[in-house]
Design a protein around this motif. Structure first.
Motif, mmCIF file in Angstrom:
data_model
loop_
_atom_site.group_PDB
_atom_site.id
_atom_site.type_symbol
_atom_site.label_atom_id
_atom_site.label_comp_id
_atom_site.label_asym_id
_atom_site.label_seq_id
_atom_site.Cartn_x
_atom_site.Cartn_y
_atom_site.Cartn_z
ATOM 1 N N HIS A 44 0.827 -1.204 0.000
ATOM 2 C CA HIS A 44 0.000 0.000 0.000
ATOM 3 C C HIS A 44 0.862 1.255 0.000
ATOM 4 O O HIS A 44 0.571 2.216 -0.717
ATOM 5 N N LEU A 45 1.923 1.256 0.779
ATOM 6 C CA LEU A 45 2.826 2.409 0.801
ATOM 7 C C LEU A 45 3.458 2.633 -0.565
ATOM 8 O O LEU A 45 3.614 3.772 -1.008
ATOM 9 N N LEU A 46 3.834 1.554 -1.227
ATOM 10 C CA LEU A 46 4.447 1.688 -2.549
ATOM 11 C C LEU A 46 3.453 2.200 -3.591
ATOM 12 O O LEU A 46 3.859 2.740 -4.619
ATOM 13 N N SER A 47 2.159 2.023 -3.342
ATOM 14 C CA SER A 47 1.151 2.444 -4.316
ATOM 15 C C SER A 47 0.695 3.886 -4.123
ATOM 16 O O SER A 47 -0.035 4.416 -4.955
ATOM 17 N N LEU A 48 1.117 4.525 -3.022
ATOM 18 C CA LEU A 48 0.636 5.877 -2.728
ATOM 19 C C LEU A 48 1.306 6.920 -3.617
ATOM 20 O O LEU A 48 2.373 6.685 -4.186
ATOM 21 N N ASP A 49 0.666 8.088 -3.695
ATOM 22 C CA ASP A 49 1.280 9.229 -4.363
ATOM 23 C C ASP A 49 2.603 9.584 -3.682
ATOM 24 O O ASP A 49 2.890 9.140 -2.568
ATOM 25 N N MET A 50 3.369 10.442 -4.350
ATOM 26 C CA MET A 50 4.686 10.802 -3.835
ATOM 27 C C MET A 50 4.621 11.688 -2.590
ATOM 28 O O MET A 50 5.602 11.826 -1.886
ATOM 29 N N ARG A 51 3.457 12.281 -2.323
ATOM 30 C CA ARG A 51 3.377 13.238 -1.213
ATOM 31 C C ARG A 51 3.796 12.610 0.105
ATOM 32 O O ARG A 51 4.589 13.191 0.863
ATOM 33 N N GLU A 52 3.263 11.412 0.430
ATOM 34 C CA GLU A 52 3.593 10.778 1.704
ATOM 35 C C GLU A 52 5.075 10.455 1.781
ATOM 36 O O GLU A 52 5.673 10.510 2.852
ATOM 37 N N HIS A 53 5.669 10.107 0.655
ATOM 38 C CA HIS A 53 7.083 9.751 0.655
ATOM 39 C C HIS A 53 7.979 11.000 0.684
ATOM 40 O O HIS A 53 9.173 10.880 0.949
ATOM 41 N N LYS A 54 7.400 12.148 0.390
ATOM 42 C CA LYS A 54 8.146 13.393 0.510
ATOM 43 C C LYS A 54 8.058 13.945 1.926
ATOM 44 O O LYS A 54 9.015 14.495 2.455
ATOM 45 N N GLU A 55 6.863 13.819 2.533
ATOM 46 C CA GLU A 55 6.631 14.422 3.837
ATOM 47 C C GLU A 55 7.012 13.505 4.991
ATOM 48 O O GLU A 55 7.221 13.963 6.104
ATOM 49 N N ARG A 56 7.093 12.188 4.757
ATOM 50 C CA ARG A 56 7.456 11.233 5.805
ATOM 51 C C ARG A 56 8.826 10.655 5.501
ATOM 52 O O ARG A 56 9.100 10.260 4.372
ATOM 53 N N THR A 57 9.672 10.567 6.506
ATOM 54 C CA THR A 57 11.015 10.042 6.305
ATOM 55 C C THR A 57 10.978 8.516 6.231
ATOM 56 O O THR A 57 10.045 7.885 6.739
ATOM 57 N N PRO A 58 11.989 7.905 5.600
ATOM 58 C CA PRO A 58 12.051 6.435 5.572
ATOM 59 C C PRO A 58 12.038 5.822 6.958
ATOM 60 O O PRO A 58 11.451 4.758 7.162
#
Length: 601
Positions: free
Chosen positions: A118-132
């Motif tokens: 599910h995380l891999l399918s999300l828009d880029m916003r969550e991956h920009k605003e949340r750190t690894p």
């Protein structure tokens, strides 16, 4: 941060059935119904044997009280039967614990995999605003808390409920008044503990959040270790780490204190309960209503009431942890990507790329915000290469992200082979569009896994052929185990990493290739090798090359110059090179690609 790297559109949270405890249990325990039924059989058998043991003790005590008139053979049989049943109870409990752990870990491993997908399918916003680091805590830390709950929930909660019910029934069989009193005591105890349980939910949620913040801090500092050391900032970051650690410690202590209220209350209530049962047993025995064995039986059944309530108390604390983790996991599962799959297919072969009046902004919900792209229109014929020029922040990277649908255009259309990319399934689209960035990501895995992205269906022969095609044949021959050789992170030069990225593209065999200045950090010798590989790679394919050096686009068929999110110039490279007062011609005359406020202004 440049305009090309601004955040994407906001995702809209929607309700998700797995965000509740019952929803998660149904979704992930449902497929394991046969194992759950086996677990229920073990629990029922264990509970039945547990309830039978005090009955044997009562008969033993009543017969032993006869003194000389007691039957030694009967006492021996009762003792042997008691030992056999006690061993059986332990075997049933061990079996239930094993099956329960197996069921729990199987269910939460599926949840962990679903959450990762599910995380891999999300828009880029969550991956920009949340750190690894925070994402790791969500997938591993929160789900591990759930797995501890799942693996013990059925065994302890369901088993405890059965045992508690059986013990109450036995009290009613001894004396209905005692049964009624113990039932009232049980209801008051469970009600009181359920009320105080809620005190720990919010502190536990804050504890998990501070844990995620700690993971995030460590991940970021490890990623920037070279800069921290080079600038002598170790002391500053250590102090920041101690502050983060202090916050986590404080919240952990507060959370533990709030959760401990449950078992503290349980201890006080059961002290009262035992006294009440003992008073009732003594009174009934003194009145001649029960035997000494029955009085002892009442005490034993009270311990059988205490045991399941203790188990329920412990599970209430686990439920607090699981509830907090489940809420955090539910927040992620409730997010929905704005990018929706289509159903149309792309035509075979090289694809024409067309932008028609495309606008794009990262903040669609904020009126008055200037768009990153505005009215962009151009056509790139199939099989040709486009050189994309422009200052930093002009929208170059954003434009290419629209082709692979990392984002969707705010308005207008992006078409491949005459088909709107929004009408194409994401998997099919990204199987035909390949992107090679400047920062090539390599994994601590074998060479073949780095090239195939862990796809076991890709043969070693195909991987070897791809490496030779990009000019890495000699490098491959030096590897001890060929393509099965582990590839430690940082073991390759920038040029070798770029060539490996080209080999990845060859394995994918796409129709469209996007290159983000692949030769910007290479020395001339390595750049020559890369240029040869690039020529083979682009042959017969539609391509976009984002350029910061003019010699990179010397092989391009067409040139497009962006400025402020708009097309400043678009046309055949040879024609634009001789266009008086043209942007591209001005760059050629200057001999450099100005990245400031000069030629492209």
């Amino acid at each position: 941060m440049t305009a090309d790297a601004q955040r994407p559109p906001q995702l809209t949270p929607t309700p998700h059935r797995r965000s509740s405890t019952l929803g998660v249990l149904g979704t992930y325990l449902g497929p394991l119904k046969w194992q759950v039924m086996g677990l229920a059989a073990l629990l029922l058998t264990g509970v039945g044997l547990n309830l039978l043991l005090p009955q044997l003790l009562r008969r033993f005590v009543d017969n032993a009280k006869l003194g000389a008139g007691a039957d030694p053979g009967l006492l021996a049989r009762l003792a042997g039967f008691y030992i056999a049943l006690a061993v059986g109870v332990q075997l049933m409990n061990a079996g239930a614990t094993f099956v329960g752990a197996r069921v729990g870990w199987t269910a939460t491993n599926r949840l962990r995999a679903d959450l990762m997908a599910h995380l891999l399918s999300l828009d880029m916003r969550e991956h920009k605003e949340r750190t690894p680091g925070e994402m790791i805590e969500r997938i591993d830390g929160d789900v591990t808390a759930l797995s501890n709950f799942f693996s013990q929930f059925a065994v302890r909660v369901f088993g405890a409920a059965l045992l508690l019910t059986g013990a109450l029934v036995m009290f009613y069989r001894v004396d209905w008044r005692v049964g009624l009193g113990v039932t009232a005591f049980t209801g008051i105890t469970l009600g009181a503990m359920n009320r105080v349980r809620k005190l720990g939910v919010e502190p536990t949620r804050l504890e998990r959040e501070s844990s995620a913040k700690l993971f995030s801090f460590v991940e970021e500092r490890l990623s920037g270790l070279d800069d921290i050391r080079a600038l002598g900032a170790g002391g500053h970051h250590l102090n920041a780490f101690l502050r983060t650690q202090r916050e986590f410690f404080g919240r952990s202590v507060l959370s533990w204190r709030r959760r401990s209220v449950v078992w503290q209350l349980s201890m006080i209530l059961f002290a009262v309960g035992y006294v009440g049962v003992l008073v009732a047993a003594v009174g009934l025995y003194a009145a001649g209503s029960i035997t000494l064995g029955t009085a002892f039986l009442m005490y034993q059944y009270m311990s059988l009431v205490e045991e399941p309530i203790d188990q329920l108390t412990q599970q209430l604390q686990e439920l607090q942890k699981a509830g907090a983790s489940l809420g955090r996991v539910g927040e992620i599962l409730s997010l929905r990507s704005a990018i929706v799959d289509g159903t149309r297919s792309l035509p075979a072969g090289p694809l024409e790329l067309e932008f028609e009046d495309v606008d794009f902004t990262y903040t669609q919900d904020e009126p008055g915000i200037r768009g990153v792209l505005r009215g962009v229109s151009f056509t790139l014929p199939a099989g040709q290469t486009l050189g994309l020029l422009g200052r930093t922040g002009s929208g170059k990277t954003t434009l290419t992200r629209l082709v692979s649908r990392l984002y969707d255009a705010t308005s207008g259309q992006v078409r491949l082979g005459g088909v709107d990319v929004r009408d194409v399934p994401l998997k099919a689209l990204r199987g035909r569009v390949a992107v090679v960035t400047q920062d090539v990501q390599l994994f601590q895995a074998s060479v073949r896994d780095n090239l195939s992205f862990f796809d076991a269906s890709v043969s070693d022969e195909r991987v070897e052929a791809a490496l030779r095609e990009v000019g890495l044949g000699r490098w491959l021959s030096r590897l001890e185990h060929g393509v099965r050789t582990p590839l430690p992170t940082g073991s390759l030069s920038a040029g070798e990493a770029q060539l490996l990225a080209f080999a990845r593209v060859i394995l994918l065999d796409p129709a469209v290739i996007i290159l983000d200045e692949p030769s910007s950090r290479l020395d001339p010798a390595t750049e020559g090798l890369l240029t040869a590989a690039m020529t083979r790679l682009l042959a017969g394919r539609t391509a976009i090359i984002i350029a910061h050096r003019l010699d990179t686009v010397a092989r391009a068929d067409r040139i497009l110059v962006l400025g402020g999110g708009e097309v400043l110039e678009d046309g055949v490279r040879a024609e634009l090179a001789h266009l008086p007062r043209g942007h591209y011609a001005g760059l050629l005359q200057a001999g450099v690609l100005d990245d400031g406020e000069g030629v492209l202004a």
